[in-house]
Design an enzyme around this catalytic site. Structure first.
Site, PDB file in Angstrom:
ATOM      1  N   GLY A   5      21.186  -8.502  23.045  1.00  0.00           N
ATOM      2  CA  GLY A   5      19.853  -8.170  23.574  1.00  0.00           C
ATOM      3  C   GLY A   5      18.918  -9.349  23.367  1.00  0.00           C
ATOM      4  O   GLY A   5      19.341 -10.508  23.354  1.00  0.00           O
ATOM      5  N   ALA A  61       0.840  -1.203   0.000  1.00  0.00           N
ATOM      6  CA  ALA A  61       0.000   0.000   0.000  1.00  0.00           C
ATOM      7  C   ALA A  61       0.870   1.246   0.000  1.00  0.00           C
ATOM      8  O   ALA A  61       1.963   1.237   0.559  1.00  0.00           O
ATOM      9  CB  ALA A  61      -0.873   0.003   1.257  1.00  0.00           C
ATOM     10  N   HIS A 109       0.853 -27.116  44.813  1.00  0.00           N
ATOM     11  CA  HIS A 109       2.156 -27.724  45.096  1.00  0.00           C
ATOM     12  C   HIS A 109       2.285 -29.028  44.314  1.00  0.00           C
ATOM     13  O   HIS A 109       1.319 -29.787  44.251  1.00  0.00           O
ATOM     14  CB  HIS A 109       2.260 -28.021  46.588  1.00  0.00           C
ATOM     15  CG  HIS A 109       3.555 -28.678  46.976  1.00  0.00           C
ATOM     16  ND1 HIS A 109       4.747 -27.982  47.006  1.00  0.00           N
ATOM     17  CD2 HIS A 109       3.838 -29.958  47.317  1.00  0.00           C
ATOM     18  CE1 HIS A 109       5.717 -28.807  47.380  1.00  0.00           C
ATOM     19  NE2 HIS A 109       5.191 -30.018  47.560  1.00  0.00           N
TER      20      HIS A 109
END
Ligand code: FAD
Ligand code: NAD
Length: 464
Positions: free
Chosen positions: A185, A119, A443
């Site tokens: 990073g 576009a 748990h």
């Protein structure tokens, strides 16, 4: 030239754009989404999904390879495994394909029209699309810009040949023998770790004094330890400067020396920048926020009827932020009263171990003037973590000292990505330490470390 019109036109079908289109369709808005490539954007095609597939495959392979050399505490041994990387790639690509058609199907089911092509703006309400069958003009009452982001190249290390971005790294058909990753990073460490587990000799070159500089040292430390165990060389305070001679090596500069590294592939992951050019955006002259499009709390740009969402609007550049913005904009276009009022956007770094952060870190909370209580519970004291060999790491809570309102929750540990939902929910619901302490956590699970952190902060931890 074909002409179409609609109420809402969305440019880009990444997580932001396609979510916006699906929600708009659900709300009965006449919607067109234009996508130059395949639906799903960076995240689905060359980001989140293929990277997580490779990370999983690499983890499975490394666990078996470890057992083959007798480094398995569970008593499992095996012959040296073989990695048929072509099959791994086919498996990864098949997941992407399935999700591509899934997104296309969801758009169709929601009644949103999908146009394939690039576009470009004629003006704020009209675009032209280069489609395979010719040029298409689309008129719209409102426009959403969701064109996403692209990898940043280093000026002296342009992409091409051995120098690759995450997109090419995720399309490799064989494991490079020597891989140099520039930038320690998110992407560099997620992919660098995966390739190291699959057999590449990996060196990470990071300009900052430590890896993952966006996180505090407590969170990045377990990741740094694991990189060492995996045999990954990490050079911090070092910058890649240029390719050497025939391009088979990379010149490096650190504060005290100049050196070079041999490499079959050099993966440059020094950040991403918004896709702002090549589609006539400059004709709209929208206000900027640094390199990004400036938006308000409704994702409105400086031009009436033009919204922007996702990576093009700035940090954090994360898929779930783009999706949440997309959904909100569709509802605003439908006339609903919506504004960005989220307490936090979770972030997960899918390294080994994983890092999860929600809300404010201890230093961010202090900088904002809060008097905080910060406590952590180590996975070494969590039974489930021990049974899963996931005991390096911790969960940390940051709460207001006066009323115990949770301001932030962070954790580092293998397999803790799924805990991000419980952390986010706690912050969105305005939970206090007491709410977490009074919630029964099943748990044995790693989530008990969250419970215990809250108990510890209240002065009565049970298991430490
Ligand atoms: P994008 O996903 O970038 O999509 C934009 C779309 O717009 C693209 O499909 C593009 O083709 C299209 N487009 C651009 N210009 C035009 C035009 N003129 N005409 C038509 N179409 C156009 N985020 C996470 O939350 N979790 C993760 O684990 C994660 N992992 C990642 C791993 C990697 C390797 C990378 C690179 C990114 C990762 N991200 C992750 C970030 C995530 O991919 C982005 O935040 C997310 O894709 C942004 O969505 P978006 O909709 O803004 O843009
Ligand atoms: P990043 O910002 O995470 O890391 C870039 C690193 O490169 C930084 O540590 C920086 O100090 C270093 N650096 C910069 N210039 C350098 C140089 N010349 N030499 C050596 N090191 C240098 O960027 P990224 O890894 O490219 O990821 C881009 C974005 O993609 C992320 O910010 C994130 O928004 C998104 N992402 C998210 C995920 C996830 O959610 N799990 C995964 C991948 C990517």
């Amino acid at each position: 030239m074909n002409e179409l019109s609609c109420k809402l036109l969305i440019i880009g079908a990444g997580p932001g754009g396609y979510t916006c289109a699906i929600r708009a369709g659900q709300l009965g808005i006449d919607t067109i989404v234009v996508e130059a490539e395949k639906p799903g954007g960076t995240c689905l095609n060359v980001g989140c999904i293929p990277s997580k597939a490779l990370i999983h495959a690499a983890g499975e392979y490394e666990a078996i390879a470890r057992a083959a050399v007798g480094r398995n505490a569970l008593g499992i041994s095996t012959a040296t495994p073989l990695l048929d990387f072509a099959k791994t790639v086919a498996w990864k690509d098949n997941i992407v394909r399935r999700l591509n058609s899934g997104v296309a199907g969801l758009l169709k089911r929601a009644g949103a029209r999908h146009v394939t092509g690039r576009a470009s703006f004629r003006d704020g309400k009209t675009i032209e699309v280069e489609t395979q069958s010719g040029r298409q003009v689309i008129h719209a009452e409102m426009v959403v810009i969701a064109t996403g982001s692209e990898p940043i190249a280093l000026p002296l290390l342009p992409f091409g040949g051995r120098v690759i971005s995450s997109t090419e790294a995720l399309a490799l058909t064989e494991i490079p023998a020597k891989l140099v990753v520039v930038g320690g990073g998110y992407i560099g460490l997620e992919l660098g770790t995966a390739f190291a587990k699959m057999g590449a000799a990996v060196t990470v070159v990071e300009a900052a004094p430590r890896i993952l500089p966006q996180y505090d040292g407590d969170l990045s430390e377990p990741v740094a330890r694991r990189l060492t165990t995996l045999g990954i060389t990490v050079l911090t305070g070092a910058k890649a400067t240029a390719l050497v001679a025939d391009g088979s090596a990379l010149a490096l500069a650190s504060s005290d020396e100049q050196t070079s590294l041999e490499a079959d592939k050099i993966l440059v992951t020094v950040g991403r920048r918004p896709v702002m050019s090549g589609f006539g955006l400059e004709t709209l002259d929208l206000d900027r926020n640094g390199p990004f499009i400036r938006i308000d709390d409704r994702c409105r740009t400086s031009m009436r009827g033009v919204f922007a969402i996702g990576d093009i609007t700035g940090e954090p550049m994360l898929a779930h932020r783009a999706m949440a913005q997309g959904e909100m904009v569709a509802e605003i276009v439908a006339g609903l009263r919506r504004a960005w009022d989220r307490v936090s956007i979770p972030a997960i770094c899918f390294t080994d171990p994983e890092i999860v952060t929600v809300g404010l870190s201890p230093s961010e909370a202090s900088e904002k003037g809060f008097d905080v209580k910060t406590d952590l519970f180590p996975f070494k004291a969590n039974g489930r973590a021990l049974t899963l060999e996931r005991d390096d790491g911790f969960i940390r809570t940051v709460a207001r000292a006066d009323n115990h309102l949770l301001l932030g929750i962070q954790g580092v540990g293998a397999g803790i990505a799924e805990l991000s939902a419980t952390f986010s929910l706690a912050l969105e619901m305005g939970a206090r330490l007491e709410d977490v302490a009074m919630t029964i956590h099943a748990h044995p699970t790693q989530s008990e470390a969250f419970h215990e952190t809250a108990l510890k902060s209240l002065g009565h931890a049970i298991h430490i």
